[in-house]
Design a protein around this motif. Structure first.
Motif, PDB file in Angstrom:
ATOM      1  N   ALA A   1       0.825  -1.213   0.000  1.00  0.00           N
ATOM      2  CA  ALA A   1       0.000   0.000   0.000  1.00  0.00           C
ATOM      3  C   ALA A   1       0.853   1.254   0.000  1.00  0.00           C
ATOM      4  O   ALA A   1       0.503   2.255  -0.631  1.00  0.00           O
ATOM      5  CB  ALA A   1      -0.926  -0.014   1.211  1.00  0.00           C
ATOM      6  N   SER A   2       1.975   1.205   0.703  1.00  0.00           N
ATOM      7  CA  SER A   2       2.821   2.414   0.812  1.00  0.00           C
ATOM      8  C   SER A   2       3.995   2.365  -0.160  1.00  0.00           C
ATOM      9  O   SER A   2       4.905   3.192  -0.061  1.00  0.00           O
ATOM     10  CB  SER A   2       3.337   2.549   2.242  1.00  0.00           C
ATOM     11  N   TYR A   3       3.979   1.409  -1.089  1.00  0.00           N
ATOM     12  CA  TYR A   3       5.065   1.245  -2.068  1.00  0.00           C
ATOM     13  C   TYR A   3       6.418   1.117  -1.378  1.00  0.00           C
ATOM     14  O   TYR A   3       7.428   1.631  -1.856  1.00  0.00           O
ATOM     15  CB  TYR A   3       5.116   2.422  -3.051  1.00  0.00           C
TER      16      TYR A   3
ATOM     17  N   TRP B   1       1.714   9.835  -2.538  1.00  0.00           N
ATOM     18  CA  TRP B   1       0.667   9.182  -1.765  1.00  0.00           C
ATOM     19  C   TRP B   1      -0.565  10.072  -1.741  1.00  0.00           C
ATOM     20  O   TRP B   1      -0.463  11.291  -1.700  1.00  0.00           O
ATOM     21  CB  TRP B   1       1.096   9.010  -0.316  1.00  0.00           C
TER      22      TRP B   1
ATOM     23  N   LEU C   1      -5.293   6.402  -1.326  1.00  0.00           N
ATOM     24  CA  LEU C   1      -4.485   5.189  -1.160  1.00  0.00           C
ATOM     25  C   LEU C   1      -4.507   4.729   0.291  1.00  0.00           C
ATOM     26  O   LEU C   1      -4.587   3.538   0.585  1.00  0.00           O
ATOM     27  CB  LEU C   1      -3.041   5.463  -1.587  1.00  0.00           C
ATOM     28  N   SER C   2      -4.435   5.694   1.189  1.00  0.00           N
ATOM     29  CA  SER C   2      -4.458   5.370   2.615  1.00  0.00           C
ATOM     30  C   SER C   2      -5.806   4.753   3.002  1.00  0.00           C
ATOM     31  O   SER C   2      -5.860   3.759   3.732  1.00  0.00           O
ATOM     32  CB  SER C   2      -4.193   6.648   3.419  1.00  0.00           C
TER      33      SER C   2
ATOM     34  N   ARG D   1      -7.788   3.212   1.015  1.00  0.00           N
ATOM     35  CA  ARG D   1      -7.893   1.891   0.393  1.00  0.00           C
ATOM     36  C   ARG D   1      -7.187   0.842   1.275  1.00  0.00           C
ATOM     37  O   ARG D   1      -7.668  -0.268   1.454  1.00  0.00           O
ATOM     38  CB  ARG D   1      -7.269   1.907  -1.007  1.00  0.00           C
ATOM     39  N   TYR D   2      -6.035   1.239   1.823  1.00  0.00           N
ATOM     40  CA  TYR D   2      -5.331   0.316   2.727  1.00  0.00           C
ATOM     41  C   TYR D   2      -6.211  -0.018   3.933  1.00  0.00           C
ATOM     42  O   TYR D   2      -6.354  -1.194   4.309  1.00  0.00           O
ATOM     43  CB  TYR D   2      -4.006   0.922   3.217  1.00  0.00           C
TER      44      TYR D   2
END
Lengths: 482, 226
Positions: free
Chosen positions: A73-75, A91, A95-96, A98-99
């Motif tokens: 999630a955080s690459y 970021w 994305l956060s 979605r995690y």
């Protein structure tokens, strides 16, 4: 507790306050898993915390689904090697979110525990880090990771206190040299960064600093029983933290022998027996770990590489020469970093290289820090060279054995890596166990300055260290978040 | 030993250093206005001469004058490519730039003929003018809203792109953005406020260090008198 806090000298208390602020900043500003090998160390700690089992089972994943989800999630895996292209700066809150949504599916935390590059490390640090893991147990992977990183601030404080005690033991209870010594140990950017990462080096550095203090006590106080037991116990704890601490054993033995030799001749036989008993505090825990590792069919120490190639003494000397001195035309080039390794690894890496070693401050700062290192170490060496009395010579011998043992272990391991893979693996942070001695050298030089200069020089040093911290933190933030 | 000289030394270094750091941050301009944060994992779907790869909608946060795109070409000497920025809503062309995508180079910066104003979603189309095949470099989709069409077909990919500012902001003015980004993927109790508080605490560490210094001088002074 209140009495213990009240007994802390005001100078040390204020310095520890500074170190806490800086430590928390480091623990929170670095993106997840962006310090050397943090993914493998987190996986090790999680395996212990969730399964009460050491990692290394070839039939299991090296990382749990819980960790993979957070890292993906955080690459976390993409960032270290492509910081110029893929940045957490990209970021987004989506994305956060979605995690967090994916985390709601309860990814397994206990299906890790497979082989990792850290599997030969002993477990002591990971158990210590797991106290924070368990404290944040109800949270997601980021809650637990950052709880462990924040918990690392306690190790930073221990290192600072250890350096303060070291200076007090060696230079006397003079607060300005103690402040400078502890300030160097607690505010060196690389030390702050590593101590607040999930990494066994964090505990190793604190234990080495305490071992140096206790060793000094053993020598100067002529091997009192309790000092000897404490030194042996701390050495054992360091060995059960990371194999590099076997380099402490020659120094510990040297301190015990020198402390014994400084005692009255007529009591030495009885003293020798007492010291022999004290060494049980070293031998028993280490043997217990070796026996446990053997019973679990796992390595107790990192295996020496070499790739089956024969060690060539001339090649090793050539390697050492090129590490510390410019290469001579007839020597085969050893690929050790860019430029002279003494500078590119020890100076640059020792003061501060961050992330997965790809985040650096501006180059002229390292040149300035190299000059400052020379201004500390050469005068300190000149002062030490004039020592003539037995106790101080004994003390210098103890410190010299500690430094030499660590350097020999690091260089032999590095050379064997070179033989096996054609590459070298040394990093500046491997010198951090000696940070207390670097601080002590700075404190020693300060004591030889005219009295009127000591305060201003200490002020210059403290302000300079704090500025260096701002620059380092700013560099990390700029690299990852702009 | 004089407290005053020690404090003066501390203050001179601290103030001069902080001023230098702030000045450097104020003069350090950030060129990247937006990155899609797409890792360079693989070559995406190929588009032939005359075909297009279009990606959007992309919200542009500040005025943009250049776009960095990652393109692979399958053979020498490469291909002529045009980047066109279209208004997502109306399809109107806002700006364009052309270059030769030489084989062996991956990152290409298109200078646009007009500055793209912020505030509206755009679509970026890369047109292959030949003579060789071309493909964007990227990965599986990172931003769910952003769609990549290659030769008119929707793909399950996203191309890596960076939008470069026409008037780059300074590092100093970017601090709020830095803290917003740093607050992501952190424990639930950490927010942007945490980093503002830490920044204030770091500045507060200077007086605390000065206190440590003066206490040390006082203690050593008393010891010398005894």
């Amino acid at each position: 507790m209140r009495r213990a806090i009240a007994s802390i000298p005001a100078t040390l208390g204020a310095l520890l306050g500074v170190v806490v602020i800086v430590g928390i900043a480091w623990a929170l500003i670095v993106p997840p898993f962006q310090s050397p090998d943090e993914t493998t160390h987190f996986a090790y700690a999680q395996s212990l915390a969730e399964r009460f089992a050491l990692p290394g089972d070839p039939h299991r994943h090296s990382q749990s689904t819980d960790q993979r989800l957070a890292a993906n999630a955080s690459y976390a895996d993409a960032v270290p090697f492509e910081a110029g292209v893929v940045k957490p700066g990209g970021w987004s809150p989506q994305l956060s979110h979605r995690y967090l949504s994916d985390y709601g599916n309860h990814p397994s935390r206990s299906n890790g525990g497979g082989p990792t590059s850290a599997l030969s490390n002993p477990p002591l640090y990971y158990l210590y880090a797991d106290l924070a893991y368990w404290a944040a147990y109800s949270g997601n992977a980021f809650d637990r990771l950052y709880a462990m990183q924040l918990w690392g601030v306690s190790l930073l404080l221990l290192t600072t206190v250890g350096a303060w005690l070291l200076a007090g033991e060696v230079l006397g209870r003079r607060r300005i040299p103690q402040l400078v010594c502890a300030g160097v140990a607690g505010l060196l950017p690389s030390e702050s960064f590593i101590s607040t990462s999930v990494n066994p080096d964090a505990l190793l550095i604190a234990l080495w600093t305490f071992a140096l203090w206790l060793g000094a006590r053993v020598v100067l106080r002529r091997a009192r029983q309790r000092d000897a037991v404490a030194l042996c116990a701390v050495t054992a704890a360091a060995i059960i933290t990371k194999g590099t601490a076997y380099a402490l054993v020659p120094a510990t033995v040297t301190a015990l022998v020198l402390g014994l030799l400084l005692r009255p001749r007529e009591t030495r036989a009885a003293d020798l027996k007492r010291l022999g008993a004290a060494t049980l505090a070293l031998v028993v825990p280490v043997l217990a770990w070796v026996a446990l590792a053997g019973a679990l069919s796992r390595p107790a120490v990192n295996g020496a590489p070499g790739g089956g190639k024969a060690v060539n003494i001339r090649q090793f000397v050539s390697y050492l020469w090129q590490f510390y001195l410019p290469r001579l035309p007839f020597l085969t080039k050893v690929p050790e970093g860019d430029g002279l390794p003494l500078y590119s690894l020890w100076i640059r890496g020792g003061w501060g290289v961050f992330g997965w070693l790809e985040v650096r401050m501006v180059e002229w700062v390292y040149a300035l820090l190299a000059a400052i290192s020379v201004l500390v170490l050469i005068p300190a060496a000149a002062i030490i060279a004039r020592f003539r009395d037995r106790p101080r010579l004994a003390l210098v011998t103890f410190f010299a054995v500690a430094v030499a043992s660590l350097l020999v272990l690091l260089h032999v391991t590095d050379y064997l890596d070179y033989l096996a893979t054609g590459q070298v693996l040394l990093q500046g942070r491997y010198l951090l166990p000696l940070v207390g001695l670097f601080g002590l050298a700075a404190g020693l030089v300060l004591t030889r300055l005219p009295v009127r200069f000591r305060g201003p020089v200490a002020g210059f040093a403290l302000a300079g260290l704090l500025l260096l911290q701002l620059l380092a933190l700013g560099t990390v933030a700029e690299t990852y978040y702009t | 030993m004089s407290r005053r000289s020690a404090l003066t030394s501390f203050l001179v270094v601290a103030v001069a250093g902080i001023v230098a750091l702030v000045s450097a941050a104020a003069g350090d301009r950030r060129t990247v206005a937006l990155t899609l944060d797409v890792p360079l994992q693989r070559s995406l779907e190929v588009f032939r001469p005359g075909q297009q790869a279009c990606q959007g909608p992309i919200p542009v946060p500040t005025a943009v004058s250049r776009i960095q795109v990652f393109i692979g070409t399958d053979a020498r000497p490469g291909a002529w490519v045009t980047a066109t920025v279209l208004d997502k809503a109306s399809g109107r062309q806002l700006a364009s730039g052309k270059l030769f995508a030489r084989n062996g180079t991956l990152d290409f910066v298109f200078g646009l003929d007009r500055t793209v104003a912020p505030g509206r979603p755009v679509t970026v189309c890369i047109t292959n003018h030949g003579p060789r095949l071309a493909a964007l470099i990227g990965s599986t989709p990172v931003n769910p809203a952003v769609k990549l069409f290659v030769a008119g077909k929707l793909t399950d990919s996203e191309g890596s792109m960076l939008f470069l500012s026409a008037r780059p902001p300074t590092l100093l003015s970017d601090i709020p953005t830095v803290f917003e980004r740093a607050a992501l993927f952190r424990p639930g109790w950490v927010g942007v406020w945490t980093f503002w508080l830490l920044a204030a605490a770091l500045l507060g560490a200077f007086p605390l260090a000065a206190l440590a210094l003066t206490r040390a001088i006082d203690a050593d002074g008393r010891a010398a008198e005894l």
